[in-house]
Design an enzyme around this catalytic site. Structure first.
Site, PDB file in Angstrom:
ATOM      1  N   ASP A  82      -0.351  -7.327  -7.309  1.00 37.35           N
ATOM      2  CA  ASP A  82      -1.194  -6.764  -8.379  1.00 37.35           C
ATOM      3  C   ASP A  82      -0.981  -7.517  -9.693  1.00 37.35           C
ATOM      4  OD1 ASP A  82      -3.070  -5.099  -9.468  1.00 37.35           O
ATOM      5  OD2 ASP A  82      -1.761  -3.347  -9.623  1.00 37.35           O
ATOM      6  N   ASN A 105     -11.459  -1.550  -3.211  1.00 38.16           N
ATOM      7  CA  ASN A 105     -11.796  -2.725  -4.020  1.00 38.16           C
ATOM      8  C   ASN A 105     -13.281  -3.095  -3.993  1.00 38.16           C
ATOM      9  OD1 ASN A 105      -8.562  -4.318  -3.472  1.00 38.16           O
ATOM     10  ND2 ASN A 105      -9.297  -3.258  -5.309  1.00 38.16           N
TER      11      ASN A 105
HETATM   12  C1  IPE Z   1      -4.153  -2.621  -5.013  1.00 36.28           C
HETATM   13  O1  IPE Z   1      -4.410  -3.142  -6.271  1.00 36.28           O
HETATM   14  C2  IPE Z   1      -4.910  -3.380  -3.967  1.00 36.28           C
HETATM   15  C3  IPE Z   1      -4.508  -4.763  -3.763  1.00 36.28           C
HETATM   16  C4  IPE Z   1      -3.504  -5.382  -4.321  1.00 36.28           C
HETATM   17  C5  IPE Z   1      -5.307  -5.488  -2.811  1.00 36.28           C
HETATM   18  P1  IPE Z   1      -5.512  -2.474  -7.217  1.00 36.28           P
HETATM   19  O2  IPE Z   1      -5.476  -3.219  -8.496  1.00 36.28           O
HETATM   20  O3  IPE Z   1      -6.818  -2.417  -6.518  1.00 36.28           O
HETATM   21  O4  IPE Z   1      -4.946  -0.998  -7.380  1.00 36.28           O
HETATM   22  P2  IPE Z   1      -5.288   0.143  -8.429  1.00 36.28           P
HETATM   23  O5  IPE Z   1      -6.770   0.332  -8.399  1.00 36.28           O
HETATM   24  O6  IPE Z   1      -4.833  -0.335  -9.779  1.00 36.28           O
HETATM   25  O7  IPE Z   1      -4.526   1.325  -7.953  1.00 36.28           O
HETATM   26  C1  IPE Z   2      -4.690  -7.821  -7.453  1.00 40.24           C
HETATM   27  O1  IPE Z   2      -4.904  -8.142  -8.792  1.00 40.24           O
HETATM   28  C2  IPE Z   2      -5.647  -8.526  -6.518  1.00 40.24           C
HETATM   29  C3  IPE Z   2      -6.627  -7.659  -5.850  1.00 40.24           C
HETATM   30  C4  IPE Z   2      -6.696  -6.369  -5.932  1.00 40.24           C
HETATM   31  C5  IPE Z   2      -7.609  -8.331  -5.028  1.00 40.24           C
HETATM   32  P1  IPE Z   2      -5.972  -7.338  -9.643  1.00 40.24           P
HETATM   33  O2  IPE Z   2      -7.302  -8.000  -9.478  1.00 40.24           O
HETATM   34  O3  IPE Z   2      -5.932  -5.900  -9.299  1.00 40.24           O
HETATM   35  O4  IPE Z   2      -5.434  -7.582 -11.107  1.00 40.24           O
HETATM   36  P2  IPE Z   2      -5.411  -6.503 -12.282  1.00 40.24           P
HETATM   37  O5  IPE Z   2      -4.680  -5.314 -11.762  1.00 40.24           O
HETATM   38  O6  IPE Z   2      -6.830  -6.202 -12.614  1.00 40.24           O
HETATM   39  O7  IPE Z   2      -4.674  -7.193 -13.380  1.00 40.24           O
HETATM   40 MG    MG Z   3      -4.900  -4.304 -10.018  1.00 46.46          MG
END
Ligand code: IPE
Ligand code: IPE
Ligand code: MG
Length: 252
Positions: free
Chosen positions: A26, A74
């Site tokens: 994340d 997502n």
């Molecule tokens: C969790 O990250 C999913 C992945 C890393 C693929 P998100 O960024 O989607 O999670 P939330 O929405 O902040 O909980």
């Molecule tokens: C995790 O990074 C990757 C996926 C969920 C695909 P994020 O895209 O959630 O990054 P933040 O949380 O918005 O910084």
């Molecule tokens: Mg995220």
């Protein structure tokens, strides 16, 4: 790679390493924003981090790595970002498969793969078949994965067996549910690492992580390097895993 870097650091005990590590990668978007870059640049950098971590796990003798790449939630992101990620997954398989195969990586994709673009599904199937007999490390990538969705589809499958008269409901136990998850042949994670300071599971491996040790770090995923991983393992090795029991040597 420098020989020293590829060896397990001396302050880590090889016999106490987690067998299976799960990762919630994340913070890609926030890392990119912080650098003045578009979010997709964060995903691109995040893919490099994952490749490095996989190699590190292999070097240090960790047997299974499971990475959360795309959740069932997502899809709520802007179409351009979702499309970019799907294309990135495809490009990565195309670009990295041969080398992973040479290095003995057994790759699996877990999740409901059916709504993914057909060309991506084909590449996923091909990479799983091609690497099925490799033994250096198991690398599982969760794509369109959701823990609740996984448990729901397991229930549906078990209910169908009962309805067809092929299963006595009294024989439904934890083992049978475990066998009907995407992770059937994968052991439960010993350690979960989540980067970027968020402290939640976000629907990842809900059933499998009942007794997993959890490590949170503020580091954004694109910056999670070998030394950050080393720190996570040091923390893990200090944990006392009791599984509901008591520690006889420590209790007076
Ligand atoms: C969790 O990250 C999913 C992945 C890393 C693929 P998100 O960024 O989607 O999670 P939330 O929405 O902040 O909980
Ligand atoms: C995790 O990074 C990757 C996926 C969920 C695909 P994020 O895209 O959630 O990054 P933040 O949380 O918005 O910084
Ligand atoms: Mg995220």
């Amino acid at each position: 790679m420098n020989k020293l870097l590829s060896q397990l650091p001396a302050d880590l005990a090889p016999e106490k390493l987690p067998q299976h590590i799960a990762i919630i990668m994340d913070g890609n978007g926030r890392w990119a924003t912080q650098q003045g870059l578009p979010r997709i640049a964060g995903h691109r950098q995040g893919a490099k981090t994952l490749k490095e971590l996989l190699r590190c796990c292999k070097d240090w003798g960790i047997k299974v790595l499971t990475a959360y790449a795309f959740s069932t939630e997502n899809w709520r992101r802007p179409t351009e970002e979702v499309d970019f990620l799907m294309l990135l997954f495809e490009k990565l398989i195309h670009r990295e498969l041969a080398q992973m195969h040479r290095e003995g990586v057994k790759i699996s994709f877990i999740g409901d793969l059916s709504p993914l673009p057909k060309s991506l599904q084909q590449k996923m199937q091909h990479s799983m078949l091609e690497t099925a007999n490799n033994q250096a490390i198991e690398f599982n990538v969760a794509v369109n994965y959701g823990g609740r969705q996984e448990i729901t589809q397991a229930c549906r499958h078990i209910a169908e067996l009962v309805q067809r008269g092929e299963l006595n409901p009294e024989l439904i136990n934890e083992n049978l549910i475990t066998q009907n998850l995407y992770t059937t042949s994968i052991p439960e994670p010993d350690l979960l690492i989540r980067t970027s300071g968020e402290m939640r599971l976000s629907n990842f491996l809900l059933w499998q992580m009942a007794y997993t040790e959890i490590y949170f770090t503020d580091t954004f995923w694109p910056e999670f390097d070998r030394s950050a991983f080393h720190q996570a393992l040091l923390h893990y090795q200090k944990r006392n895993r009791r599984f509901g029991s008591i520690n006889l040597t420590l209790s007076a």
